[in-house]
Design an enzyme around this catalytic site. Structure first.
Site, mmCIF file in Angstrom:
data_model
loop_
_atom_site.group_PDB
_atom_site.id
_atom_site.type_symbol
_atom_site.label_atom_id
_atom_site.label_comp_id
_atom_site.label_asym_id
_atom_site.label_seq_id
_atom_site.Cartn_x
_atom_site.Cartn_y
_atom_site.Cartn_z
ATOM 1 N N TYR A 104 -3.963 41.725 21.442
ATOM 2 C CA TYR A 104 -3.988 43.075 21.834
ATOM 3 C C TYR A 104 -5.697 43.256 22.329
ATOM 4 O O TYR A 104 -6.118 42.948 21.615
ATOM 5 C CB TYR A 104 -3.359 44.353 20.814
ATOM 6 C CG TYR A 104 -3.759 45.173 21.444
ATOM 7 C CD1 TYR A 104 -2.637 45.868 22.209
ATOM 8 C CD2 TYR A 104 -4.605 46.142 20.840
ATOM 9 C CE1 TYR A 104 -3.030 47.035 22.641
ATOM 10 C CE2 TYR A 104 -4.750 47.433 20.848
ATOM 11 C CZ TYR A 104 -3.546 48.196 22.112
ATOM 12 O OH TYR A 104 -3.676 49.276 22.568
ATOM 13 N N TRP A 112 -8.424 45.761 25.458
ATOM 14 C CA TRP A 112 -8.159 46.670 26.524
ATOM 15 C C TRP A 112 -8.302 45.105 27.922
ATOM 16 O O TRP A 112 -8.676 44.937 29.341
ATOM 17 C CB TRP A 112 -8.827 47.258 27.141
ATOM 18 C CG TRP A 112 -8.153 48.721 26.249
ATOM 19 C CD1 TRP A 112 -7.209 48.918 25.484
ATOM 20 C CD2 TRP A 112 -8.396 49.659 27.798
ATOM 21 N NE1 TRP A 112 -7.027 50.391 25.753
ATOM 22 C CE2 TRP A 112 -7.032 50.455 27.342
ATOM 23 C CE3 TRP A 112 -8.263 50.494 28.143
ATOM 24 C CZ2 TRP A 112 -6.846 51.893 27.283
ATOM 25 C CZ3 TRP A 112 -8.559 52.247 29.127
ATOM 26 C CH2 TRP A 112 -7.221 52.221 28.359
HETATM 27 N N1 MGD Z 1 -9.312 53.967 12.629
HETATM 28 C C1 MGD Z 1 -8.786 54.402 14.778
HETATM 29 N N2 MGD Z 1 -8.859 52.570 15.098
HETATM 30 C C2 MGD Z 1 -8.210 52.657 16.406
HETATM 31 C C3 MGD Z 1 -7.210 53.924 17.183
HETATM 32 C C4 MGD Z 1 -8.136 55.295 16.492
HETATM 33 O O1 MGD Z 1 -7.354 56.102 17.254
HETATM 34 N N3 MGD Z 1 -8.723 54.808 14.700
HETATM 35 N N4 MGD Z 1 -7.250 53.673 18.300
HETATM 36 C C5 MGD Z 1 -6.555 52.517 18.463
HETATM 37 C C6 MGD Z 1 -6.068 52.106 19.765
HETATM 38 S S1 MGD Z 1 -5.877 53.447 20.882
HETATM 39 C C7 MGD Z 1 -6.878 50.958 20.807
HETATM 40 S S2 MGD Z 1 -6.252 51.299 22.173
HETATM 41 C C8 MGD Z 1 -7.793 50.409 20.413
HETATM 42 C C9 MGD Z 1 -8.373 49.570 21.482
HETATM 43 O O2 MGD Z 1 -8.570 48.249 20.510
HETATM 44 P P1 MGD Z 1 -9.162 47.280 22.138
HETATM 45 O O3 MGD Z 1 -8.497 47.578 22.936
HETATM 46 O O4 MGD Z 1 -9.263 45.502 20.641
HETATM 47 O O5 MGD Z 1 -10.970 47.326 21.630
HETATM 48 P P2 MGD Z 1 -12.038 46.940 23.545
HETATM 49 O O6 MGD Z 1 -12.823 47.455 22.737
HETATM 50 O O7 MGD Z 1 -11.451 47.682 24.548
HETATM 51 O O8 MGD Z 1 -11.265 45.319 23.390
HETATM 52 C C10 MGD Z 1 -11.922 44.840 23.557
HETATM 53 C C11 MGD Z 1 -12.237 43.349 23.715
HETATM 54 O O9 MGD Z 1 -12.412 42.765 24.853
HETATM 55 C C12 MGD Z 1 -13.841 42.115 25.646
HETATM 56 N N5 MGD Z 1 -14.030 41.577 26.828
HETATM 57 C C13 MGD Z 1 -14.325 42.527 27.552
HETATM 58 N N6 MGD Z 1 -13.825 41.745 28.999
HETATM 59 C C14 MGD Z 1 -13.002 40.436 28.350
HETATM 60 C C15 MGD Z 1 -13.110 39.706 29.530
HETATM 61 O O10 MGD Z 1 -13.350 39.212 31.035
HETATM 62 N N7 MGD Z 1 -12.777 38.334 29.103
HETATM 63 C C16 MGD Z 1 -13.201 38.508 27.555
HETATM 64 N N8 MGD Z 1 -12.590 36.880 26.964
HETATM 65 N N9 MGD Z 1 -13.377 39.579 26.436
HETATM 66 C C17 MGD Z 1 -13.355 40.223 27.051
HETATM 67 C C18 MGD Z 1 -14.785 42.671 24.923
HETATM 68 O O11 MGD Z 1 -16.064 42.625 24.761
HETATM 69 C C19 MGD Z 1 -14.059 43.578 23.670
HETATM 70 O O12 MGD Z 1 -14.437 43.116 22.462
HETATM 71 O O13 MGD Z 1 -8.205 50.185 18.899
HETATM 72 C C20 MGD Z 1 -7.290 51.092 17.837
HETATM 73 N N10 MGD Z 1 -7.907 51.484 16.960
HETATM 74 N N1 MGD Z 2 -14.548 58.006 26.410
HETATM 75 C C1 MGD Z 2 -13.176 57.425 25.403
HETATM 76 N N2 MGD Z 2 -12.009 58.158 25.909
HETATM 77 C C2 MGD Z 2 -10.573 57.048 25.105
HETATM 78 C C3 MGD Z 2 -10.990 55.771 24.678
HETATM 79 C C4 MGD Z 2 -12.284 55.317 24.768
HETATM 80 O O1 MGD Z 2 -12.418 54.535 24.029
HETATM 81 N N3 MGD Z 2 -12.676 56.209 25.259
HETATM 82 N N4 MGD Z 2 -9.285 55.240 24.766
HETATM 83 C C5 MGD Z 2 -8.781 55.453 24.768
HETATM 84 C C6 MGD Z 2 -7.425 55.687 25.295
HETATM 85 S S1 MGD Z 2 -7.230 53.241 24.856
HETATM 86 C C7 MGD Z 2 -6.441 55.653 24.182
HETATM 87 S S2 MGD Z 2 -5.216 55.073 23.557
HETATM 88 C C8 MGD Z 2 -6.397 56.804 24.191
HETATM 89 C C9 MGD Z 2 -6.051 58.192 22.906
HETATM 90 O O2 MGD Z 2 -6.498 59.686 23.003
HETATM 91 P P1 MGD Z 2 -5.809 60.346 21.403
HETATM 92 O O3 MGD Z 2 -4.940 59.486 20.730
HETATM 93 O O4 MGD Z 2 -5.359 61.332 22.273
HETATM 94 O O5 MGD Z 2 -7.252 60.563 21.580
HETATM 95 P P2 MGD Z 2 -8.308 60.898 20.369
HETATM 96 O O6 MGD Z 2 -9.568 60.912 20.589
HETATM 97 O O7 MGD Z 2 -8.426 59.639 19.061
HETATM 98 O O8 MGD Z 2 -7.473 61.828 19.674
HETATM 99 C C10 MGD Z 2 -6.759 63.074 20.274
HETATM 100 C C11 MGD Z 2 -7.650 64.113 18.958
HETATM 101 O O9 MGD Z 2 -6.838 64.899 18.228
HETATM 102 C C12 MGD Z 2 -7.294 65.653 17.423
HETATM 103 N N5 MGD Z 2 -6.671 65.272 16.084
HETATM 104 C C13 MGD Z 2 -6.677 64.143 14.933
HETATM 105 N N6 MGD Z 2 -5.864 64.608 14.447
HETATM 106 C C14 MGD Z 2 -4.882 65.571 14.773
HETATM 107 C C15 MGD Z 2 -3.890 66.170 13.978
HETATM 108 O O10 MGD Z 2 -3.314 65.717 12.787
HETATM 109 N N7 MGD Z 2 -3.277 67.612 14.459
HETATM 110 C C16 MGD Z 2 -4.008 67.857 15.544
HETATM 111 N N8 MGD Z 2 -3.599 68.614 16.160
HETATM 112 N N9 MGD Z 2 -5.100 67.358 15.765
HETATM 113 C C17 MGD Z 2 -5.703 65.913 16.184
HETATM 114 C C18 MGD Z 2 -9.164 64.674 16.900
HETATM 115 O O11 MGD Z 2 -9.777 65.537 16.374
HETATM 116 C C19 MGD Z 2 -9.232 63.954 18.446
HETATM 117 O O12 MGD Z 2 -9.966 64.351 18.993
HETATM 118 O O13 MGD Z 2 -7.347 57.582 24.850
HETATM 119 C C20 MGD Z 2 -8.505 56.830 25.724
HETATM 120 N N10 MGD Z 2 -9.872 57.640 26.655
HETATM 121 MO MO MO Z 3 -4.963 53.371 23.159
#
Ligand code: MGD
Ligand code: MGD
Ligand code: MO
Length: 773
Positions: A123, A125
């Site tokens: 998993y 990005w």
């Molecule tokens: N506590 C908490 N944890 C969360 C979340 C949260 O809201 N709270 N959000 C979750 C969500 S929504 C998501 S999507 C995940 C994201 O989690 P990830 O998608 O695992 O996070 P990234 O940092 O995008 O990891 C991508 C990795 O790929 C590597 N990479 C980039 N390009 C390449 C390439 O070309 N080749 C190779 N081999 N590697 C490459 C980058 O260096 C990086 O280490 O995190 C989740 N974790």
């Molecule tokens: N710049 C930037 N943008 C991103 C990403 C990133 O890593 N960096 N990650 C991308 C990815 S993979 C995803 S999946 C999306 C994630 O999209 P989301 O999951 O919606 O993004 P978050 O910033 O984790 O959360 C949005 C807001 O929800 C609020 N929140 C948390 N808990 C609660 C709750 O219980 N109730 C209410 N009402 N609000 C709450 C928090 O204040 C938080 O700022 O974002 C994407 N956009």
């Molecule tokens: Mo995500």
């Protein structure tokens, strides 16, 4: 030339030797010279973001991986469970040696245990180009060269909603991509009630490429027209100033109770749309008995909701009256469902929208995850884009993605998922390319124990992330700037010819070339490569787009012309409101793809699963992780502003936002002063699972009782030898809980947990996460 949402295509600035490229966080052009790397944002973007500024400092950073490396313990003692992972040294080896060792190990696992002992979910990005997308490459490789792998389903983004929504409303893509657009909001919405907000920081990114950031402009236009925005969130900036939103804070995790209080008011005051409910929904009478308390003895009055969610009863009643009879849009963010019982607010938000009767109308009804991930007005391209075929996976077994540590720690045990009782497989080899579990997974100290169980952990990475530092075989991958690719996302009409900007770092190689050589050793070179070089693959993947343009009588440049121009604008489908609009127009002819063909307020299918933590209609369920003595504060661990997840955390834009090298956590003045914490102090956040440091930003933009620490600071244990060592950098996943949303969807619950916070008075330990290995 103007594109389909009316912005002039001011194009990529390709003067002075700049070449086109793109990323998940924006289109740009770049030039590498003796002065280093320079980047210029795409001039057609009305609101470019700063994340591309992470590239210059990152390209040649010392934390890049220069050479293949093997963990000493694995090299000397061979594969097997080992709690030295994350504590051991690395031995640099040649590519020949690394690939020989790895192919030998892959064959050993395949021949002794079968491909069902390999976890290749991988998993993450990865990076933006469609061909060198590492996750697609690793899946294709494992399918073709090994016969398959245990995969993961769903995402950390939408673990609960992606399982739930298809059963109660429509396909996940129908709701997230063909539903309410920013253009509709700008033109039609009268009131937008945003649960979890639609922070501009989140629409900065989009998977595959993003050429324009339209959200700020759309909210400005809507506001000017008189649309009211109401934000329910712990953070004021979850809607931008341009929205002029009214900010309501509710106790984290209690939105479902607040929504129930609103719907109860609508019903008792006769403000709900009974005709809509009768015509379009299934099971309202069952839900009504719960709402009124007939079935459980508890009416869900506004005052009942107030006692749970902290918004007072009168405010809830007034809110209900403001929504009724208007073009009202209810939006629910991903974050609400990334928590215990995350299914409930997603479902209840839909019920609220149904009670208001606006589903299917332009700018009204229900939107899920709008504003998380920029979607360029949320329209869909009308020609096929480049897609790499991944081949057939001979292994049918899978896990819900966030159950990885459970799987590795408890092979053979059973768990519930989507109405089934399933069994965790016994995994011996884990292969990761393009993801960072030490970023994305919860309870990192538990994850370390889980990774200690396997025989072999293989990681392709461009930098020494914590995941790489726990692996047995570490293969250096090129970063996007070091190779050619095609940037494309199904919602963005700008296809980008990603030129190579710089030579590979050290001995780094493209993931594709690494897999091609491994496939050769496994006797699968031809099926894996199909005899194509990377450049030939790009031409091959571009062809369906060209052919489709030609078939429509549109200008259809051949590959070389596209490549030289640097970009291509493809046509988009007109916004027709998608399935929900057609269903509203004719619910019989255009029945929804749910079991009943209607909006399921009650789902007999889900009720039939018999899981108490996700019954047949939305309900308020008490949470198990709530503030109490010892852990009196909520922690919101949300998405970061200055980067995508953990990617390029060592780049200049990300590091400049840190304070004394630490990630910044926000805390309300009330909570700060009670603890003697001043702005800029270093804090220690801790609970029974772990502890980390973070710099304090004291601000009333966060509600009292809550601390916010974004994800993405690289895990940096003060003493890796210790079991639950302090993370000195500020990774919130040392604190979060590793439990599923419910037995139904088993989604990630990383957004919320509880912690104690104190001022850190000790000597500040150094940051070593960005040191070379
Ligand atoms: N506590 C908490 N944890 C969360 C979340 C949260 O809201 N709270 N959000 C979750 C969500 S929504 C998501 S999507 C995940 C994201 O989690 P990830 O998608 O695992 O996070 P990234 O940092 O995008 O990891 C991508 C990795 O790929 C590597 N990479 C980039 N390009 C390449 C390439 O070309 N080749 C190779 N081999 N590697 C490459 C980058 O260096 C990086 O280490 O995190 C989740 N974790
Ligand atoms: N710049 C930037 N943008 C991103 C990403 C990133 O890593 N960096 N990650 C991308 C990815 S993979 C995803 S999946 C999306 C994630 O999209 P989301 O999951 O919606 O993004 P978050 O910033 O984790 O959360 C949005 C807001 O929800 C609020 N929140 C948390 N808990 C609660 C709750 O219980 N109730 C209410 N009402 N609000 C709450 C928090 O204040 C938080 O700022 O974002 C994407 N956009
Ligand atoms: Mo995500």
């Amino acid at each position: 030339m103007r594109d389909s949402v009316g912005y002039p295509d001011s194009g990529l600035d390709l003067t002075d030797g700049f070449k086109p490229h793109t990323s998940h966080w924006g289109v740009f052009s770049a030039r590498q010279s003796e002065d280093g790397l320079q980047v210029r944002p795409y001039a057609g973007d009305p609101d470019p973001n700063g994340i591309i500024d992470n590239f210059p400092g990152a390209l040649r950073h010392q934390v890049r991986i220069a050479q293949p490396a093997i963990r000493r313990g694995w090299l000397e003692r061979g594969p097997g469970p080992d709690d030295r992972r994350g504590r051991d040294e690395y031995v640099s080896v040649s590519w020949e040696k690394a690939l020989d060792l790895l192919s030998g190990e892959l064959m050993r696992i395949r021949d002794t245990r079968g491909p069902g002992a390999v976890f290749g979910g991988s998993y993450g990005w990865s990076s933006a180009g469609r061909f060198h997308h590492a996750q697609s490459q690793v899946h294709r490789f494992l399918n073709i060269a090994l016969g398959g792998y245990v995969r993961s389903v769903n995402s950390y983004s939408s673990g609960a909603s992606s399982v739930l929504l298809p059963q109660i409303l429509a396909g996940y893509e129908d709701i997230t991509k063909h539903n309410v657009t920013w253009e509709q909001i700008a033109a039609e919405s009268q009131v937008v009630l945003a649960f979890g907000g639609m922070a501009l920081k989140n629409s900065m990114v989009a998977g595959g490429s993003i050429s324009k950031h339209v959200e700020r402009g759309a909210m400005t236009d809507a506001r000017r027209r008189g649309c009211e925005f109401i934000l329910v969130s712990p953070l004021r900036d979850d809607l931008p100033a341009e929205a002029g939103a009214e900010w309501m804070t509710c106790v984290p995790g209690t939105d479902t109770a607040l929504m129930l209080g609103i719907v109860h008011t609508l019903v008792t005051e006769g403000l709900h749309d009974q005709a809509f409910l009768d015509r379009y929904t299934e099971g309202w009478p069952v839900f009504l008995r719960y709402l009124t308390g007939e079935s459980d003895g508890q009416p869900k009055r506004a005052e009942w909701a107030a006692a749970i969610c902290g918004v007072d009863g009168l405010t809830i009643r007034k809110l209900a009256r403001r929504l009724a009879g208007r073009r009202a849009l209810i939006t629910v963010s991903h974050s609400l469902q990334r928590a215990e019982h995350g299914e409930q607010p997603v479902w209840m938000g839909m019920v609220l929208a149904a009670a208001l009767g606006q589903i299917g109308l332009p700018g009204g009804g229900y939107a899920y995850s709008l504003g998380a991930i920029g979607y360029y007005g949320r329209r869909v391209n009308d020609v096929p884009g480049p897609t790499l075929i991944q081949g057939r996976n001979g292994v049918s077994d899978f896990i819900p993605v966030a159950r990885i540590a459970d799987m590795l720690l408890h092979p053979g045990t059973t768990y519930r998922y989507n109405g089934e009782t399933r069994q965790y497989p016994d995994i011996r080899l884990v292969y990761w390319a393009g993801g960072n579990p030490f970023h994305h997974h919860q309870d990192i100290n538990r994850l370390r124990k889980a990774f200690a169980q396997v025989d072999t952990l293989v990681v392709h990475e461009l930098a020494w992330t914590a995941t790489a530092r726990h692996a047995d075989i570490v293969l250096p991958a090129t970063m996007t700037l070091e190779r050619e690719d095609i940037g494309y996302s199904t919602n963005d009409p700008l296809m980008v010819a990603m030129h190579r900007i710089a030579e590979p770092f050290g001995l780094a190689r493209d993931d594709y070339d690494i897999f091609a050589d491994l496939a050769d050793r496994l006797g699968a070179h031809e099926p894996f490569t199909e005899g194509r070089t990377s450049r030939q693959w790009l031409e091959h993947l571009y062809e369906p787009t060209r052919a489709s343009l030609e078939a429509r009588g549109l200008e259809a440049p051949n590959f070389l012309t596209f490549w030289e121009r640097g970009s291509l604008i493809v046509p988009q489908r007109p916004d027709d409101g998608g399935k929900l609009r057609r269903f509203r127009e004719d619910p019989i002819a255009h029945a929804l793809p749910t079991p009943s063909g209607r909006i399921e307020i009650f789902s007999s299918k889900i009720a039939g699963h018999g899981d108490a933590d996700c019954p047949g209609h939305p309900v308020w369920l008490e949470k198990t992780d709530v503030p109490k003595p010892g852990v009196p504060c909520f922690l919101v661990a949300n998405q970061p502003v200055t980067r995508l997840h953990s990617q390029l955390d060592f780049g200049g834009h990300s590091t400049a936002a840190k304070h004394r090298g630490r990630e910044v956590a926000r805390i309300n003045p009330r909570d700060a002063s009670a603890r003697g914490i001043a702005d800029g102090d270093i804090m220690r956040l801790f609970n029974e699972r772990g502890a980390c440091l973070a710099a304090a930003h004291v601000t009333d933009a966060i509600a009292p009782g809550i601390v916010q620490l974004p994800t993405g600071a690289w895990y940096d244990p003060m003493d890796p030898e210790e079991d639950r060592s302090l993370c000195v950098h500020g990774n919130p996943n040392v604190l979060t809980r590793d439990i599923g949303t419910s037995s139904f969807a088993q989604g990630c619950t990383g957004q919320l947990t509880t912690v104690q916070v104190e001022r850190f008075n000790g000597n500040l330990p150094p940051i070593r996460a960005f040191d070379p290995m």
